[in-house]
Design an enzyme around this catalytic site. Structure first.
Site: not given
Length: 551
Positions: A283, A288, A438, A507, A533
């Site tokens: 597309a 600019p 962990r 986390i 979008e």
């Protein structure tokens, strides 16, 4: 599964919630309309000066619709006997949290909170909180006990139901989930770190699965399945890597442009090639200094004596431009101002290589290095008397480019929301697994409340925006206008994807900041979803105006 008394109460409260929710959202709409409606229409100047009110309305509408659709999901599962404990807890947490946000402070970004008092709606918010069904979720929804119970339920082997109640769609999900797990996930992070294109053999396998022809009509070689199927495909591929889920975006846009606006010859020529994956489109719209303001596009296409078109100008942020075979190219073909002068072209090009990305005469380009969203690469392109064949004007009519493109916005935003759902889901999966593996201070970190709290809300929000996205897709598949619903899905799902990625990195701690850990890639990938979008701010503007027009 037999419905428990608690679940029966939950379903009753979900059914009872909607009238009060609608009363509150109507009050927000009315208050916003008083600020921006003049002479029965949305006033452009007022909609800019009162942007916070307009955007607050958009966010309220999106969150309220997510609550409604999550409620419908829970009601359906209960009716089918498939509302597992995890699903029941998730609904309580998600609905309770979103009701709290609606009536206290609703995040529009990390440092922008929309509060009822901005529109003088403190009493209306308080009334919603006092309504019995809302009070039930505020009191018994997003509680520490429920968050802990949800994660404990998942750890014990419970799951969140993914079934859509449609054998074909469920089969598509299984097929694409298996493909994503086996053929993309094992290598995605390596491809990202090497900043390489998705391998051609992987693209070919995706084509064999029908990835590029999901929505293309069967008579033109596609699957003809619709937007809900497209969401399922996109979600599963994006869960493995957003680049895989996004590879079909350009085919989706090109296919819809041609199916809706092309001549019969253009449909017969291009749609089968796109559906099979033999032709990979890109597309070419953005320029600019011209992002969402497409009316300011300056690239020009001039007709020649031989019937061909000569294109001159500059384009930027063109995804997958080098390896593509066909450009859907927006250019100004006459002197009319604004949108009226824009036409859409189907512009074939020669597929490039690493050594020579743009071998086609009349065009050259350079890569734009990016943090994430790799696998297809981004480019600047300059056109210097680039030739478009005489049959390249979409529909054979000038000045229709913007209108033709507008018809694809709903589908593109629904697909972007589905990409966000996949990214959000992967952030949860990585974080959940890491928190189990962990250990700190002698036990897995998932057993610390601040960790399990994060995980519970991450999962709840993911499912809520998934259901919002599916709702927008269903509306589109009914043939209904759904620009507001598509925008809401994109707006909220993008927020959730980045929040999940950010929380997931937290986390992981210091390891999350290391490039060797997959969550670092997911974090970078998630960030783009609030921008392309339609940036979140543009999206909120469009939704807010749409909600006022529909009043």
């Amino acid at each position: 599964m037999k419905e428990t008394r608690d679940d029966a109460n939950l379903i009753g409260m979900l059914k009872a919630l909607n009238p009060a929710l609608t009363t509150y959202t109507d009050a927000v709409r009315l208050a916003a309309s008083r600020l921006v409606i003049r002479n029965g229409k949305v006033d452009r100047e007022r909609s800019e000066t009162e942007q916070r009110a307009l955007h607050g309305l958009a966010w309220v509408g999106a969150v309220a619709e997510a609550i409604r659709q999550s409620a419908q999901w829970g009601i359906r599962l209960s009716k089918e006997g498939r509302l597992h404990r995890a699903g029941s807890l998730l609904i309580r947490i998600g609905v309770g949290e979103y009701l709290n946000q609606l009536t206290t402070a609703l995040p529009m970004s990390q440092n922008e909170l929309f509060r009822p008092d901005e529109l003088g709606l403190e009493e209306e918010a308080a009334e919603l909180r006092r309504e019995p069904a809302a009070c039930y979720f505020l009191r018994e929804g997003n509680t520490p006990a429920n968050r802990s119970a949800l994660i404990a339920s998942i750890r014990s082997g419970d799951h969140i139901d993914d079934s859509l109640g449609d054998e074909t769609l469920d089969m598509i999900r299984d097929q694409f989930r298996r493909f994503a797990n086996e053929r993309i996930l094992p290598d995605a992070h390596s491809w990202h770190l090497k900043d390489t294109l998705i391998p051609d053999e992987t693209v070919a396998e995706m084509a064999e699965l029908g990835t590029f022809g999901v929505c293309i009509p069967e008579e033109y070689g596609g699957l003809g399945l619709g937007k809900l199927a497209m969401c399922v495909v996109t979600e599963e591929l994006s869960r493995a890597w957003i680049a895989a889920g996004s590879l079909g975006t350009r085919s989706e846009i090109a296919g819809e442009l041609i199916a809706n606006g092309g001549t019969e010859d253009q449909k017969s020529k291009w749609l089968p090639l796109i559906a099979s994956g033999e032709v990979l489109p890109t597309a070419v719209f953005t320029e600019p200094n011209v992002g969402s303001d497409l009316g300011s596009v300056r690239t020009r296409a001039a007709s020649s004596a031989d019937g061909t078109w000569r294109v001159n100008g500059a384009k930027t942020w063109i995804t997958h431009a080098a390896r593509s075979d066909l450009m859907t190219l927006l250019a100004r073909s006459n002197d009319a101002e604004g949108y009226a002068g824009l036409s859409m072209f189907l512009a074939p090009k020669t597929r490039g290589t690493d050594a020579d990305p743009f071998p086609t005469p009349g065009m050259k380009g350079g890569e734009i290095p990016v943090l994430g969203y790799r696998g297809m690469k981004e480019y600047d392109i300059a056109f210097d008397d680039f030739t478009v064949p005489s049959d390249g004007l979409l529909g054979g009519e000038e000045g229709q480019g913007f209108k033709q493109l507008m018809k694809t916005f709903e589908g593109a935003r629904i697909q972007t929301a589905a990409r966000a759902v996949g990214v959000a889901r992967r952030a949860f999966e990585l974080s959940y697994t890491y928190a189990i593996d962990r250990s700190q201070f002698g036990r897995p970190i998932i057993e610390f409340p601040r960790i399990s709290d994060k995980l519970a809300v991450m999962l709840a929000e993911t499912i809520m925006v998934r259901e919002l996205t599916y709702f927008a897709a269903r509306e589109k598949d009914k043939g209904l206008r759904c620009d507001i619903e598509a925008g809401m899905a994109k707006l909220l799902a993008a927020r959730v994807a980045f929040a999940n990625a950010d929380l997931g990195l937290q986390i992981h701690g210091g390891n999350g900041y290391a490039q060797e850990y997959e969550i670092s890639r997911v974090f970078c990938d998630a960030r783009i979803l609030n921008i392309f979008e339609g940036a979140a701010e543009i999206q909120a503007q469009v939704i807010g105006r749409g909600l006022l027009r529909s009043n």
